[in-house]
Design a protein around this motif. Structure first.
Motif, mmCIF file in Angstrom:
data_model
loop_
_atom_site.group_PDB
_atom_site.id
_atom_site.type_symbol
_atom_site.label_atom_id
_atom_site.label_comp_id
_atom_site.label_asym_id
_atom_site.label_seq_id
_atom_site.Cartn_x
_atom_site.Cartn_y
_atom_site.Cartn_z
ATOM 1 N N GLN A 41 0.837 -1.206 0.000
ATOM 2 C CA GLN A 41 0.000 0.000 0.000
ATOM 3 C C GLN A 41 0.869 1.253 0.000
ATOM 4 O OE1 GLN A 41 -3.270 0.563 -0.125
ATOM 5 N NE2 GLN A 41 -3.922 2.102 1.331
ATOM 6 N N GLN A 42 1.814 1.304 0.931
ATOM 7 C CA GLN A 42 2.657 2.490 1.045
ATOM 8 C C GLN A 42 3.701 2.547 -0.065
ATOM 9 O OE1 GLN A 42 1.963 4.627 3.515
ATOM 10 N NE2 GLN A 42 3.560 6.130 3.126
ATOM 11 N N PHE A 43 4.186 1.387 -0.497
ATOM 12 C CA PHE A 43 5.174 1.355 -1.579
ATOM 13 C C PHE A 43 4.574 1.915 -2.870
ATOM 14 C CE2 PHE A 43 7.186 -0.958 -5.149
ATOM 15 C CZ PHE A 43 8.478 -0.460 -5.022
ATOM 16 N N MET A 44 3.369 1.468 -3.203
ATOM 17 C CA MET A 44 2.716 1.969 -4.408
ATOM 18 C C MET A 44 2.344 3.440 -4.259
ATOM 19 S SD MET A 44 2.814 -0.631 -6.375
ATOM 20 C CE MET A 44 1.580 -0.669 -7.665
ATOM 21 N N LEU A 45 2.003 3.839 -3.039
ATOM 22 C CA LEU A 45 1.766 5.259 -2.777
ATOM 23 C C LEU A 45 3.024 6.062 -3.094
ATOM 24 C CD1 LEU A 45 -0.108 6.653 0.312
ATOM 25 C CD2 LEU A 45 2.006 7.723 -0.438
ATOM 26 N N GLY A 46 4.184 5.504 -2.714
ATOM 27 C CA GLY A 46 5.444 6.165 -3.004
ATOM 28 C C GLY A 46 5.715 6.275 -4.496
ATOM 29 N N ILE A 47 5.349 5.238 -5.246
ATOM 30 C CA ILE A 47 5.520 5.293 -6.693
ATOM 31 C C ILE A 47 4.661 6.415 -7.283
ATOM 32 C CG2 ILE A 47 5.057 4.058 -8.851
ATOM 33 C CD1 ILE A 47 5.888 1.499 -7.471
ATOM 34 N N GLY A 48 3.424 6.529 -6.795
ATOM 35 C CA GLY A 48 2.554 7.601 -7.262
ATOM 36 C C GLY A 48 3.114 8.971 -6.948
ATOM 37 N N ALA A 49 3.626 9.139 -5.721
ATOM 38 C CA ALA A 49 4.208 10.429 -5.340
ATOM 39 C C ALA A 49 5.463 10.728 -6.155
ATOM 40 C CB ALA A 49 4.532 10.424 -3.849
ATOM 41 N N PHE A 50 6.236 9.683 -6.424
ATOM 42 C CA PHE A 50 7.446 9.837 -7.243
ATOM 43 C C PHE A 50 7.086 10.342 -8.639
ATOM 44 C CE2 PHE A 50 10.161 7.863 -10.481
ATOM 45 C CZ PHE A 50 11.405 8.358 -10.131
ATOM 46 N N ALA A 51 6.094 9.695 -9.257
ATOM 47 C CA ALA A 51 5.676 10.109 -10.598
ATOM 48 C C ALA A 51 5.131 11.532 -10.591
ATOM 49 C CB ALA A 51 4.623 9.138 -11.136
ATOM 50 N N ALA A 52 4.316 11.851 -9.584
ATOM 51 C CA ALA A 52 3.711 13.184 -9.526
ATOM 52 C C ALA A 52 4.759 14.276 -9.356
ATOM 53 C CB ALA A 52 2.705 13.240 -8.377
ATOM 54 N N SER A 53 5.761 14.011 -8.515
ATOM 55 C CA SER A 53 6.764 15.042 -8.247
ATOM 56 C C SER A 53 7.556 15.394 -9.502
ATOM 57 C CB SER A 53 7.700 14.583 -7.122
ATOM 58 O OG SER A 53 8.396 13.412 -7.502
ATOM 59 N N TRP A 54 7.900 14.382 -10.282
ATOM 60 C CA TRP A 54 8.678 14.658 -11.489
ATOM 61 C C TRP A 54 7.807 15.226 -12.601
ATOM 62 C CZ3 TRP A 54 13.709 15.144 -11.408
ATOM 63 C CH2 TRP A 54 14.427 14.511 -10.401
ATOM 64 N N ILE A 55 6.544 14.810 -12.675
ATOM 65 C CA ILE A 55 5.637 15.369 -13.676
ATOM 66 C C ILE A 55 5.367 16.839 -13.389
ATOM 67 C CG2 ILE A 55 3.250 15.298 -14.525
ATOM 68 C CD1 ILE A 55 3.402 12.233 -14.265
ATOM 69 N N THR A 56 5.093 17.165 -12.129
ATOM 70 C CA THR A 56 4.860 18.571 -11.778
ATOM 71 C C THR A 56 6.127 19.400 -11.956
ATOM 72 O OG1 THR A 56 5.266 18.049 -9.437
ATOM 73 C CG2 THR A 56 2.976 18.083 -10.175
ATOM 74 N N TYR A 57 7.276 18.777 -11.694
ATOM 75 C CA TYR A 57 8.550 19.472 -11.928
ATOM 76 C C TYR A 57 8.702 19.812 -13.409
ATOM 77 C CZ TYR A 57 13.616 20.184 -12.320
ATOM 78 O OH TYR A 57 14.859 20.689 -12.590
ATOM 79 N N GLY A 58 8.354 18.853 -14.284
ATOM 80 C CA GLY A 58 8.463 19.068 -15.724
ATOM 81 C C GLY A 58 7.480 20.104 -16.243
ATOM 82 N N THR A 59 6.234 20.028 -15.803
ATOM 83 C CA THR A 59 5.241 20.997 -16.286
ATOM 84 C C THR A 59 5.506 22.391 -15.732
ATOM 85 O OG1 THR A 59 3.739 20.382 -14.464
ATOM 86 C CG2 THR A 59 3.445 19.250 -16.580
ATOM 87 N N SER A 60 6.053 22.440 -14.522
ATOM 88 C CA SER A 60 6.373 23.743 -13.948
ATOM 89 C C SER A 60 7.521 24.402 -14.704
ATOM 90 C CB SER A 60 6.735 23.599 -12.470
ATOM 91 O OG SER A 60 7.143 24.826 -11.914
ATOM 92 N N ALA A 61 8.490 23.584 -15.125
ATOM 93 C CA ALA A 61 9.647 24.127 -15.831
ATOM 94 C C ALA A 61 9.314 24.464 -17.287
ATOM 95 C CB ALA A 61 10.807 23.130 -15.784
#
Length: 542
Positions: A135-155
């Protein structure tokens, strides 16, 4: 190539936890702050963040899970979430955003509550921790993907609607395969048995644990345990919510699960997850650099969560919770002191140290606290009605109640944090967080050490006996010790002939001393046949 039963079961649990990717992704998108000044009102910011959790983990989840089954309920959660994600992505005004957050929150609540429950009900005892901590591991994968996607769209899309619409739209993607294919997974055998579908339950157990061999000793023994649970539940009568409070063993477990879920948010993790961008911005870092820090944080969290999945069945449940609370509390305190002592842009070196301590906090939280906050409550209710009334018929209700503690505390933190930043400033907030961060994790570590029995290596059908027999204060007792994680599986495969003889010997001695109570005691003795190790120890001591 034929998969081993444990690998097949683990993969089933992995797919069921796709909803946790959505959960983590949403946390990452909100933390990314890609919507910028559109929602810069502190009260509105807190509401947008916390409305996701308002209705999650509430009573309808238990009703759907008990009525429709685990898989169909997860499917409903995915469908509701897709509706919420679509509304958020296409939001033209705040009303649409609120509606989207509402439906997304309800969907996430269903999936987050049901995934660990489903995983615990299909798991081998020896890998139950590895399965439920997904549960928490997959949550981490989701947060990982979101952080880099938001980083890319922000840049790359700074100042455009694509900066926030694209991250919000991508969140729908994991829900599509979950909705489409969840019914291809086996249903929970315990739920099937509860509904009287014993042949299906046996075939499902065989598929999960024995390559489809319904005559495998492991399958036969486990099915006998489940049938005994169902029979006892039938004698007691229909289940009700009041059972969770009127029976001492049930009340104890609900209390421990509720306190654990609530204490997780009190470590300060929600403030860091939701508002780390705000915190780092006050230090003078650029928005792009802040999102980079956030992305590195998600990588560290993922490493910690992977460590937990790999080692939790070897370390047990109590030790990681104790160590994690102590370590995360210390890092939180030191980081808050540094930020309070050198606020703003006064000392860049202190701020970099504070950021590194945030990463330390996140590692220990992800490796120890977060995963077990879902795993421990999911397994302590999956028990047999031996002395208490807890069984398949109440476990969905119990997990819904305990999960609500996480959502309520999450709502509280998300709602008050931006207001605190706005009214008393970041410097004073750090001082308050110092006191808060020093006390809460320390109390949690002490509470786990004192009152939480160890559950590693025990069968789900043993949990009632464990919580009935364990003293309230379990520290320095055998109930605080981790047992061999393979023991329960060995017991199921070896049978219980020697145990029957010892149990009969015990019953004879007890009934000789308490003849008027013989029928009730005899019934209890028959109900304890699945907890051989506990009864053998007690019998030999008579």
């Amino acid at each position: 190539m034929v998969l081993s039963p444990k690998v097949y079961t683990w993969l089933c649990g992995l797919f069921a936890s796709l909803g946790s990717i959505i959960f983590g992704y949403d946390l990452g998108v909100i933390a990314g702050d890609t919507m910028g000044s559109r929602f810069n009102d502190p009260n509105l910011e807190g509401l947008i963040t916390s409305i996701l959790r308002i209705f999650a983990g509430m009573f309808p989840v238990a009703y759907f899970a008990d009525t429709l089954g685990r898989r169909k309920t997860i499917q409903i959660g995915a469908l509701v979430y897709m509706l919420g994600g679509a509304l958020q992505t296409g939001a033209r005004n705040m009303d649409m955003m609120w509606a989207g957050r509402f439906f997304a929150g309800f969907g996430i609540g269903i999936m987050a509550d049901l995934a660990p429950l489903y995983q615990a009900e299909i798991a081998h005892p020896s890998i139950r921790g590895r399965l439920t901590t997904l549960q928490q591991f997959m949550l981490g994968i989701g947060a990982f993907a979101a952080s880099w996607i938001t980083y890319g769209t922000s840049a790359g899309l700074k100042g455009t609607q694509g900066e926030w619409r694209i991250p919000l739209g991508i969140q729908i993607i994991p829900a599509v395969p979950l909705f489409a294919f969840i019914l291809l997974l086996p249903e929970s055998p315990r739920w099937l048995a509860e509904k009287g579908r014993f042949d299906e339950a046996t075939k499902t157990l065989a598929k999960l644990h024995a390559h489809g061999n319904v005559n495998d000793p492991f399958v036969v023994s486990q099915m006998d345990d489940i049938k005994a649970e169902i029979q006892k539940a039938t004698e007691i009568g229909s289940s009700s919510w009041s059972e969770l409070l009127t029976d001492s063993s049930n009340l104890r477990r609900v209390s421990l699960g509720y306190i654990l879920q609530f204490s997780v948010q009190m470590t300060g993790v929600s403030a860091i997850q939701y508002y780390s961008t705000t915190i780092f911005t006050t230090m003078g870092f650029s928005a792009t650099r802040v999102l980079l820090f956030q992305s590195i944080n998600s990588v560290i969290a993922l490493i910690g969560e992977a460590c937990c999945v790999l080692w939790v069945d070897n370390t047990g449940r109590r030790l990681p919770l104790i160590i994690g609370n102590v370590a995360s509390g210390l890092s939180f305190v030191v980081g808050s002191i540094l930020m309070a002592r050198w606020p703003g842009t006064v000392n860049k070196y202190a701020h970099y140290v504070s950021i590194n301590l945030t990463w330390v906090f996140n590692f220990f939280f992800s490796a120890c606290i977060g995963p077990l906050s879902w795993a421990y409550p999911a397994e302590i209710y999956d028990a047999r009605a031996e002395y208490s009334l807890s069984s398949t018929r109440t476990r969905a209700k119990a997990t819904a109640v305990t999960s609500s503690a996480s959502w309520i505390s999450n709502f509280f933190i998300a709602q008050v944090t931006p207001v605190a930043f706005s009214h008393i400033g970041w410097n004073e907030s750090c001082t308050q967080f110092f006191t808060y961060g020093r006390s809460c994790p320390s109390c949690s570590a002490l509470f786990v050490w004192a009152f939480y029995p160890e559950t590693t290596g025990r069968r789900l059908e043993e949990m009632d006996a464990l919580f009935h027999d364990a003293p309230l204060f379990v520290a320095n007792t055998p109930y605080a010790n981790k047992q061999d994680r393979h023991l329960a599986e060995k017991e199921l495969r070896e049978g219980a002939f020697l145990f029957y003889l010892v149990c009969i010997r015990r019953l004879f001695i007890i009934s000789f001393c308490q003849a008027p109570l013989y029928p009730a005691i005899f019934q209890r003795g028959l109900d304890t046949l699945s907890t051989k190790k506990r009864i053998l120890t007690n019998a030999m001591s008579i």
